[in-house]
Enzyme design. Sequence first.
Site, PDB file in Angstrom:
ATOM      1  N   PRO A 126     -47.130 -39.010  56.859  1.00 27.84           N
ATOM      2  CA  PRO A 126     -45.979 -38.124  57.072  1.00 27.84           C
ATOM      3  C   PRO A 126     -45.666 -37.337  55.803  1.00 27.84           C
ATOM      4  CG  PRO A 126     -45.241 -40.386  56.722  1.00 27.84           C
ATOM      5  CD  PRO A 126     -46.737 -40.428  56.707  1.00 27.84           C
TER       6      PRO A 126
ATOM      7  N   LEU B 228     -45.042 -40.394  49.882  1.00 28.75           N
ATOM      8  CA  LEU B 228     -46.232 -41.253  49.975  1.00 28.75           C
ATOM      9  C   LEU B 228     -47.434 -40.558  49.321  1.00 28.75           C
ATOM     10  CD1 LEU B 228     -45.745 -42.569  53.611  1.00 28.75           C
ATOM     11  CD2 LEU B 228     -45.596 -43.914  51.503  1.00 28.75           C
TER      12      LEU B 228
ATOM     13  N   LYS C 212     -49.815 -43.623  48.596  1.00 30.36           N
ATOM     14  CA  LYS C 212     -49.600 -44.461  47.401  1.00 30.36           C
ATOM     15  C   LYS C 212     -48.262 -45.168  47.504  1.00 30.36           C
ATOM     16  CE  LYS C 212     -46.537 -41.401  45.300  1.00 30.36           C
ATOM     17  NZ  LYS C 212     -45.222 -41.579  44.769  1.00 30.36           N
TER      18      LYS C 212
ATOM     19  N   ASP D  19     -49.288 -36.198  40.899  1.00 25.97           N
ATOM     20  CA  ASP D  19     -49.886 -37.424  41.442  1.00 25.97           C
ATOM     21  C   ASP D  19     -51.388 -37.320  41.712  1.00 25.97           C
ATOM     22  OD1 ASP D  19     -47.579 -38.903  41.396  1.00 25.97           O
ATOM     23  OD2 ASP D  19     -46.978 -38.348  43.424  1.00 25.97           O
TER      24      ASP D  19
ATOM     25  N   GLY E 299     -49.057 -37.696  50.123  1.00 26.90           N
ATOM     26  CA  GLY E 299     -50.084 -37.118  51.002  1.00 26.90           C
ATOM     27  C   GLY E 299     -50.695 -35.821  50.483  1.00 26.90           C
ATOM     28  N   GLY E 300     -49.862 -34.885  50.041  1.00 25.86           N
ATOM     29  CA  GLY E 300     -50.357 -33.578  49.574  1.00 25.86           C
ATOM     30  C   GLY E 300     -51.258 -33.734  48.355  1.00 25.86           C
ATOM     31  N   SER E 301     -50.818 -34.546  47.392  1.00 26.29           N
ATOM     32  CA  SER E 301     -51.616 -34.769  46.173  1.00 26.29           C
ATOM     33  C   SER E 301     -52.902 -35.502  46.518  1.00 26.29           C
ATOM     34  CB  SER E 301     -50.840 -35.639  45.173  1.00 26.29           C
ATOM     35  OG  SER E 301     -49.667 -34.998  44.788  1.00 26.29           O
ATOM     36  N   SER E 302     -52.806 -36.453  47.450  1.00 25.01           N
ATOM     37  CA  SER E 302     -53.981 -37.234  47.824  1.00 25.01           C
ATOM     38  C   SER E 302     -55.017 -36.341  48.524  1.00 25.01           C
ATOM     39  CB  SER E 302     -53.559 -38.389  48.738  1.00 25.01           C
ATOM     40  OG  SER E 302     -54.636 -39.241  48.957  1.00 25.01           O
TER      41      SER E 302
END
Length: 295
Positions: free
Chosen positions: A101, A106, A11, A141, A108-111
């Site tokens: 990364p 960005l 994001k 997020d 990543g973990g939530s996505s």
Amino acid sequence: MNAVIVHAPCKINLTLDVFGARLDGYHDLESIVVPFTPADEISVKSKPAHTPYHHVTLDCDDSSLPTDEGNLAFRAAIVFLNRFMPNQPQDVTIRLSKKLPCQSDLGGGSSDAAAVLKALHRIFCVDPKELLELGSTIGSDVSLFLIGGPVLMSGRGEKVARLITSLSHIFGVIVKPDIEVPTAKAYALVDALKNRVPGKSTERLCELLRTELSMEKLGVAFNNDFEDAIFQAYPEVAEAYRCVASAGAIRALLCGSGSAVFGLARDYDHATQLVNLLRARFPYVTMATSFKEEL
Ligand code: C5P
């Protein structure tokens, strides 16, 4: 056995207005957030378990990441099964191929967590409203990734509304310097700034997005309230920002609380040019394109 493959995009907060700390320690925010590629790839398989309990296995190609409750993707599967399948024990296997990364903000973990919820939703067809509520309990997020598309975010991040705009594609570059910014520390640094006035950029960009489609004009309205505090405390991030700007990006922008930096491009060719110019300078450089996927 049911198997589903989903992408977990990153994001970019085109605006990020940070208000004062609340009693629960969180900060209220207003932000326009757009999901972008690159994206992690996730496959989720489920079959009825031969035990009285749910069983979740997470395989990840990045050995530095936890594969148990410490990983939001694992936790998302557990909370989904406990909420929606309490009396039908499942054996769930998640395979996670990381492209994003970590420690870059960005998302990543939530996505990844949102992608696991989406995959399980596709397999078991649950109530989307309940799924959204559940997502917000996993991380700030997660909700925005469940909604997808340009999102207007508020509260501590859990209030999300789809933003209607004719903006179709946004192209850019993402670089990550070799340094990490802990999120809680980033908020503390913003709180420590003297006489800070939170931005009103979200309101402004919402207004502009109704009529304006030129990237040059939209880019001027981008804003991130973390930038001053993070650039003072982390010279490496400030340097990454300068490099992206001087490579010719229409607008450089800190990604959330950092440490990644986004550079807005005019179009695909311009984004390719930025990637080529910055490639040798940072450990992580990638083309970024706005991403659309429905729940
Ligand atoms: O939600 P998440 O676990 O990513 O947040 C990490 C930390 O960032 C929180 O513990 C809190 O200190 C800070 N935070 C905040 N306000 C938000 C989101 C996060 O202060 N809206």
